[in-house]
Design a protein around this motif. Structure first.
Motif, PDB file in Angstrom:
ATOM      1  N   SER A 136       0.865  -1.178   0.000  1.00  0.00           N
ATOM      2  CA  SER A 136       0.000   0.000   0.000  1.00  0.00           C
ATOM      3  C   SER A 136       0.905   1.232   0.000  1.00  0.00           C
ATOM      4  N   GLY A 137       0.427   2.314  -0.598  1.00  0.00           N
ATOM      5  CA  GLY A 137       1.285   3.479  -0.749  1.00  0.00           C
ATOM      6  C   GLY A 137       2.008   3.418  -2.088  1.00  0.00           C
ATOM      7  N   ASN A 138       3.015   4.230  -2.250  1.00  0.00           N
ATOM      8  CA  ASN A 138       3.715   4.336  -3.529  1.00  0.00           C
ATOM      9  C   ASN A 138       5.188   3.971  -3.369  1.00  0.00           C
ATOM     10  N   LYS A 162       3.333  10.997   2.971  1.00  0.00           N
ATOM     11  CA  LYS A 162       2.006  10.471   3.324  1.00  0.00           C
ATOM     12  C   LYS A 162       1.697   9.162   2.605  1.00  0.00           C
ATOM     13  N   ASP A 163       2.339   8.918   1.465  1.00  0.00           N
ATOM     14  CA  ASP A 163       2.117   7.668   0.742  1.00  0.00           C
ATOM     15  C   ASP A 163       3.277   6.687   0.947  1.00  0.00           C
ATOM     16  N   TYR A 164       3.870   6.733   2.136  1.00  0.00           N
ATOM     17  CA  TYR A 164       4.982   5.834   2.484  1.00  0.00           C
ATOM     18  C   TYR A 164       4.545   4.383   2.278  1.00  0.00           C
ATOM     19  N   PRO A 165       5.307   3.598   1.523  1.00  0.00           N
ATOM     20  CA  PRO A 165       4.887   2.220   1.213  1.00  0.00           C
ATOM     21  C   PRO A 165       4.957   1.305   2.430  1.00  0.00           C
ATOM     22  N   ARG A 166       3.936   0.470   2.560  1.00  0.00           N
ATOM     23  CA  ARG A 166       3.869  -0.498   3.658  1.00  0.00           C
ATOM     24  C   ARG A 166       3.327  -1.831   3.158  1.00  0.00           C
TER      25      ARG A 166
END
Length: 301
Positions: A136-138, A162-166
Motif C-alpha cells: 500500500s502506498g507508492n 504520506k504515501d509511504y509504502p507499507r
C-alpha cells in the motif's frame, strides 16, 4: 536494528547499501538474479522495471516480488519433497494455464512440478503457488529517487511522506491468495492433486491459525520462508522457516471466513443510524434559516 527511514530492503537482488561491482552491474542493467523468465527484471513494466524485491516491515523484511522466491529454486525442491516420494525423478514447468470445465481460464499456475518415468511419461504432478505481499502506498517514487543516485541515496529519508509504502497483508490474503485457492485450488483439489503455497513468514503470521495435519494426510503444504543476511556481497538469502501441512477445505474456510465481531456492537450501530434518521424526520428545516440563505444567494448574485 534501527527503524529504517525508507521502505526498500532490496533492489535488483541486492541490499540498497551494497556498493559492490556486482550490485552495480545489476542496477546498471536492471538484472534479476532470481531465475526470472529473462535475465532482466520485468516487474510492473518491462521497459522500466520496478526492481524492488523486498521492503521493510518495521525492522523485519517482507518479500514483495513473487520471482524473489525462486532463489536457488529452494521452493521447488521443498514442494517436490511434499508431492513425491524420495528418489522420484521430477522437473518443473512455469506459468501453466489452468482451465475450468467450460474452457474458461482459472489463471496460471506459477510452477507445476511433474514426476516422470524412464520413458519420460508423466506419472504425477503437483501445483506450487507463490504469494508475495502487496504494497500500500507508492513504492515507485522512493525507488526512482534511489535509482537516480544510489551511492548518495542509501540513507534516503522517506519517513514523512504520506504515501509511504507499507506491507498490505490483508489485501494479499483477501484479494489474491483467497481467490487463487478458490479457483485454481478448487480444480486441483477436485482432481485429487496436492498443492504447495510459498509465502513470506511475516505474511503467514497474519493469516488465521490453520488446523494442521500430518504430512501424509495433507493436500496443501504451506512453505514459509524468510530472508537472512548471507555474505559480504550485500545480498540476502532465502531461508526455509517452516512447513505447515493442512487439508484444503479446512484451510480455505479458515482463510476466507472472517472472524465475527460483536453482534451487539453492530446492533448499536444500526440503532444509532436509525435514531439519526428518525430524528431528522421529526425536526423540519428552519424556515427562517432557509429564507436567510435565499436572501444571501440574491445578494451574491
Amino acid at each position: 536494528m534501527c527503524m529504517p527511514r525508507q521502505p526498500m530492503a532490496e533492489v535488483f537482488g541486492f541490499r540498497i547499501d551494497a556498493m559492490t561491482s556486482e550490485a552495480d552491474r545489476h542496477l546498471q542493467h536492471r538484472l534479476c538474479p532470481f531465475n526470472n523468465k529473462v535475465p532482466s527484471c520485468t516487474k510492473d513494466k518491462a521497459n522500466d522495471p520496478l526492481g524492488v524485491c523486498s521492503i521493510y516491515d518495521g525492522t523485519n523484511i517482507t518479500i514483495t516480488c513473487p520471482v524473489r522466491f525462486r532463489q536457488d529454486w529452494l521452493i521447488a525442491t521443498d514442494a517436490a519433497a511434499f508431492f513425491f516420494p524420495s528418489g522420484t525423478k521430477w522437473t518443473s514447468l512455469t506459468e501453466i494455464r489452468l482451465h475450468d470445465r467450460y474452457g474458461k481460464s482459472a489463471g496460471n499456475i506459477d510452477v507445476v512440478l511433474v514426476s516422470y518415468d524412464e520413458e519420460g511419461k508423466i506419472t504425477d504432478f503437483g501445483a506450487l503457488e507463490v504469494q508475495a505481499v502487496y504494497i500500500s502506498g507508492n513504492i515507485r517514487k522512493p525507488f526512482a529517487e534511489y535509482m537516480s543516485d544510489p551511492a548518495n541515496h542509501v540513507n534516503l529519508d522517506w519517513s514523512n511522506k504520506k504515501d509511504y509504502p507499507r506491507a498490505d497483508y490483508l489485501s494479499s490474503s483477501r484479494k489474491r491468495l483467497a481467490p487463487q485457492l478458490i479457483y485454481k485450488g478448487g480444480i486441483l483439489n477436485a482432481w485429487g492433486r496436492k498443492m504447495a503455497v510459498a509465502v513470506d513468514r511475516g505474511f503467514f503470521e497474519t493469516l488465521p491459525t490453520l488446523s494442521q495435519v500430518s504430512k501424509d494426510q495433507a493436500d496443501v503444504a504451506w512453505l514459509v520462508y524468510q530472508l537472512q543476511a548471507s555474505d559480504d556481497q550485500g545480498r540476502y538469502k532465502l531461508v526455509h522457516s517452516q512447513t505447515v501441512y493442512t487439508q484444503f477445505t479446512s484451510a480455505l474456510q479458515r482463510i476466507t471466513n472472517a472472524d465475527p465481531g460483536s453482534e451487539n456492537d453492530f446492533l448499536k450501530l444500526l440503532q444509532r443510524k436509525l435514531d439519526e434518521k428518525q430524528l431528522g424526520r421529526r425536526i423540519p428545516p428552519d424556515t427562517s434559516s432557509l429564507l436567510d440563505a435565499f436572501a444571501q444567494d440574491e445578494v451574491e448574485e
